[in-house]
Scaffold this active site. Structure first.
Site, PDB file in Angstrom:
ATOM      1  N   CYS A  73      60.444  54.111 100.393  1.00 32.41           N
ATOM      2  CA  CYS A  73      60.694  55.556 100.483  1.00 32.41           C
ATOM      3  C   CYS A  73      59.513  56.185 101.204  1.00 32.41           C
ATOM      4  CB  CYS A  73      60.857  56.161  99.094  1.00 32.41           C
ATOM      5  SG  CYS A  73      61.045  57.963  99.115  1.00 32.41           S
ATOM      6  N   HIS A 164      69.453  51.592 107.619  1.00 33.49           N
ATOM      7  CA  HIS A 164      69.812  52.908 108.155  1.00 33.49           C
ATOM      8  C   HIS A 164      70.799  52.737 109.297  1.00 33.49           C
ATOM      9  CE1 HIS A 164      66.576  55.241 106.146  1.00 33.49           C
ATOM     10  NE2 HIS A 164      65.932  54.086 106.214  1.00 33.49           N
ATOM     11  N   GLU A 213      71.535  59.716 101.732  1.00 34.89           N
ATOM     12  CA  GLU A 213      70.822  58.551 101.212  1.00 34.89           C
ATOM     13  C   GLU A 213      71.687  57.786 100.224  1.00 34.89           C
ATOM     14  OE1 GLU A 213      66.641  58.518 100.432  1.00 34.89           O
ATOM     15  OE2 GLU A 213      66.474  60.667 100.892  1.00 34.89           O
ATOM     16  N   CYS A 222      64.093  62.412 104.399  1.00 35.69           N
ATOM     17  CA  CYS A 222      64.016  60.977 104.145  1.00 35.69           C
ATOM     18  C   CYS A 222      62.991  60.404 105.119  1.00 35.69           C
ATOM     19  CB  CYS A 222      65.377  60.301 104.345  1.00 35.69           C
ATOM     20  SG  CYS A 222      65.336  58.496 104.190  1.00 35.69           S
ATOM     21  N   GLY A 225      64.159  57.433 106.927  1.00 33.59           N
ATOM     22  CA  GLY A 225      65.219  57.914 107.808  1.00 33.59           C
ATOM     23  C   GLY A 225      64.672  58.586 109.050  1.00 33.59           C
TER      24      GLY A 225
END
Length: 280
Positions: A73, A164, A213, A222, A225
């Protein structure tokens, strides 16, 4: 049990100091779901435990709001870095944090002894289809067609320690992510589910992004991301190698050093409040 609520560009988590608080492993999934619930719990995108590490200075043990464990994360690791620096668990401005046995290098940009911005060496992007993982008849998925309920999207798949798929769109503001997000997350192409980024390119150095997510739903930001978005933009020749990603909760700067193949992410982390859980 004491906890700290923190957010990075609106991506909020409950942080528990594993040096001081001990939670049995078998109770963590249920605890995470309860604490993350926004009406009956504290409310968050998940829970992150800050633990001792045998291979780094600290460990980040991260869970999504549904109780599932996540590999990485980006916003979370910046907040962990701010937590340990501001609370004087380290006096070093450069240190390491482990997440899922992968080590990330941290640089603190401080102001008056407080971490103002955090720069994270996010490692190298993974583009090989089977390593993301994704099921597709190609070694890499770069601007490849993905069908969702009869509509063809052009997707680029990237792993930043977690999967992703990045999709370029004309507008992001009016997209119905509640409808389309779960369809990508649970698409048969992604055996471990996926995070999905919807991206509008503003210029050669700036993009706008919304994210769905896995295990949580739409969030205000994110970090991984944003990194995947920058990689996809550069691979598809839509931006330069340094990209400012505008998300609902703020801005994150991502740079891809093509010589070292390293991704660097710089952004804020903020304390929201602290409290105590009376029973769990």
């Amino acid at each position: 049990m004491k906890f700290t609520k923190m957010q990075g560009c609106g991506n909020d988590y409950v942080y528990i100091n594993g040096f001081e608080e001990k939670v049995p492993q078998e109770k963590k999934e249920e605890l995470v779901r309860r604490l993350s619930e926004r009406h009956f719990g504290i409310g968050s995108d998940g829970v992150i435990f800050i633990n001792p590490s045998k291979i780094a200075d600290f460990e980040m043990e991260m869970y999504n709001a549904d109780g599932s464990r996540a590999e990485m994360c980006g916003n979370g690791i910046r907040c962990v870095a701010k937590y340990v620096y501001d609370k004087k668990m380290t006096t070093e401005k450069e240190f390491t944090i482990e997440s899922f046995e992968k080590i990330k290098h941290i640089t603190i940009i401080e102001e008056n002894g407080i971490a103002k911005l955090i720069k994270v060496g996010m490692g190298q992007p993974e583009l090989r289809t089977e390593k993301i993982p994704a099921i597709y008849d190609a070694d890499m998925v770069i601007s490849k067609p993905i069908e969702v309920e009869g509509k063809i999207w052009q997707g680029t798949c990237v792993s930043m320690g977690n999967p992703h798929v990045v999709l370029f769109v004309d507008e992001v503001a009016n997209m119905d992510l509640e409808s389309i997000g779960p369809k990508f997350e649970n698409h048969q192409m992604f055996p471990k589910r996926t995070n999905t980024e919807f991206v509008k390119v503003l210029d050669k150095n700036t993009v706008e992004m919304r994210v769905w997510e896995r295990g949580t739903g739409e969030t205000l930001a994110c970090g991984t991301g944003c990194c995947a978005t920058a990689v996809a933009c550069i691979l598809n020749e839509k931006t330069e190698n340094k990209v400012l990603v505008k998300v609902l909760g703020g801005e994150i700067l991502v740079e891809w050093d093509r010589e070292s193949n390293e991704i660097y992410m710089t952004g804020p982390g903020e304390f929201v409040f602290e409290g105590e859980i009376l029973s769990f």
